[in-house]
Design a protein around this motif. Structure first.
Motif, PDB file in Angstrom:
ATOM      1  N   LYS A 261       6.273   3.249  -0.291  1.00 22.36           N
ATOM      2  CA  LYS A 261       5.421   2.704  -1.268  1.00 22.36           C
ATOM      3  C   LYS A 261       3.900   2.207  -1.377  1.00 22.36           C
TER       4      LYS A 261
ATOM      5  N   TYR B  87       1.666   5.712  -2.070  1.00 21.44           N
ATOM      6  CA  TYR B  87       1.600   5.460  -3.540  1.00 21.44           C
ATOM      7  C   TYR B  87       0.921   4.875  -3.933  1.00 21.44           C
TER       8      TYR B  87
ATOM      9  N   TRP C 224      -4.278   8.127  -4.988  1.00 25.02           N
ATOM     10  CA  TRP C 224      -3.720   9.807  -4.034  1.00 25.02           C
ATOM     11  C   TRP C 224      -3.902  10.974  -5.320  1.00 25.02           C
ATOM     12  N   TRP C 225      -4.468  10.915  -6.249  1.00 33.60           N
ATOM     13  CA  TRP C 225      -3.775  11.519  -7.171  1.00 33.60           C
ATOM     14  C   TRP C 225      -5.453  11.670  -7.838  1.00 33.60           C
TER      15      TRP C 225
END
Length: 399
Positions: free
Chosen positions: A336, A339, A343-344
């Motif tokens: 996890k 995430y 990261w996007w």
């Protein structure tokens, strides 16, 4: 409190008391030849004593109560001997594990992240608690085992009268065979001195080995949680992104730390797994025997002593299974971490992030041989098995 402070070591802020215990009881052999031979002699004498306990089983097999007393102590002593001998045989492995834990712990303590510092402080305090509580529980058990014959002689008039009339033998500290008559005063005192020495030194073995292993398990859980925090900060915060060079350095650092974590966790498991396989079997029999003795014992003092021994046996196995289960959960939740980062907003590092996540998928769990994992579910299964053996033993004695 002064004594506890003396156990601390600034060079080993996590394992300080545990390493000192290993050195004091001779599991970490000293460099000086004379001291090394001294500890090896001490180890040999206790190992020899354990052999005499096994021999004594043959001589007491006709008395069920003496046989059960012998079995529960002998089997625990056998596990202790195996722990020490494997620790000595794999001394290089264990020193590598201790060195890694110390090195990785010191690296994390140099951080300025308040969240990580609070987590490190929390885990360090927890390690001290389980270490000192386990020492207290073990030494209480040793004192009870050593003092049990004295208490029985002092508080049981029937026992004193039976001993004087020769209808009952002296209660031994630990049932063992000796090459002389231990039913005479001189023979009994000589046997009791050797038995007391073995009980005290064996208790030191157990506490130093077990607490070192337990704290190492706690370290693996802490390192996994700290790694999750760091992997969540790879790209910085939304309002404060970091340069690409820093991102790459953080990615490499997280990947390297996890590789080291998996490597030393496997090494630790290789050293511990054979011992835990033996201990799972021994604990099942020991719990069964101790529970049966509690039900048939009529003396309240003896029942209290037996109950305390049962509590120690259950606690010893439970602590291993509990901490191993914690490590497994922490390793499964590590994925996890990436995430939880931003990261996007960094699509150019998508491939690197995928490689890191693939690395994090490797679960870390400790085992008891090739047959079972050390988890809470395994602990419950052992208790169920011990209860089944207890029921079978009770029914066989009723017939």
């Amino acid at each position: 409190m002064r004594l506890l402070k003396k156990l601390e070591n600034a060079e080993r802020p996590l394992l300080g008391p545990n390493v000192k215990a290993l050195q004091f009881w001779g599991l970490l052999l000293p460099k000086y030849r004379l001291k090394r031979y001294f500890y090896l002699t001490m180890h040999f004498l206790v190992t020899l004593f354990t052999f005499t306990e096994c021999v004594d089983v043959y001589f007491v097999k006709s008395d069920m109560n003496l046989l059960l007393n012998n079995l529960k102590i002998t089997m625990l002593a056998t596990v202790s001997v195996c722990k020490v001998n494997t620790f000595l045989y794999w001394q290089k492995r264990w020193t590598d594990i201790i060195a890694y834990v110390t090195r990785a712990d010191l690296n994390q303590r140099n951080t300025k992240d308040e969240k990580k510092l609070a987590l490190i402080k929390k885990f360090t305090l927890y390690c001290r608690k389980i270490t000192y509580l386990y020492w207290f529980l073990m030494y209480t058990t040793v004192v009870i085992v050593v003092a049990q014959p004295i208490f029985k002689y002092a508080f049981s008039k029937n026992y004193r009268d039976n001993v004087r009339m020769g209808t009952e033998t002296y209660l031994q500290v630990v049932s063992s065979w000796v090459p002389f008559d231990k039913n005479t005063i001189i023979g009994y005192i000589a046997a009791s001195i050797y038995q007391t020495y073995a009980a005290i030194y064996g208790g030191g073995w157990i506490t130093s080995f077990d607490t070192n292993a337990m704290v190492t398990m706690v370290f693996f859980k802490a390192e996994l949680e700290l790694l999750r925090i760091d992997s969540g900060n790879i790209f910085g915060n939304i309002g404060r992104p970091v340069d690409k060079s820093i991102v790459l350095r953080r990615l490499k650092n997280c990947h390297r730390r996890h590789l080291d974590l998996v490597k030393y966790a496997q090494l630790f498991d290789a050293c511990l797994s054979p011992i835990m396989l033996l201990y799972m079997f021994v604990c099942s029999v020991m719990l069964c025997v101790t529970a049966y003795q509690i039900t048939i014992e009529t003396n309240p003092m003896q029942r209290f002593f037996t109950t305390e021994f049962l509590v120690f046996g259950v606690a010893q196995l439970f602590i291993y299974c509990w901490h191993s289960n914690d490590v497994l959960i922490a390793s499964e939740e590590l994925m996890k971490g990436p995430y939880e980062s931003t990261w996007w907003s960094h699509t150019e590092h998508r491939k690197d992030l995928y490689i890191l996540i693939s690395q994090f998928k490797k679960s870390i769990v400790f085992s008891a041989g090739p047959f079972a994992k050390l988890t809470v579910a395994t602990f419950i299964s052992i208790l169920k098995g011990a209860y089944s053996y207890y029921t079978l033993l009770s029914q066989s004695q009723m017939k």
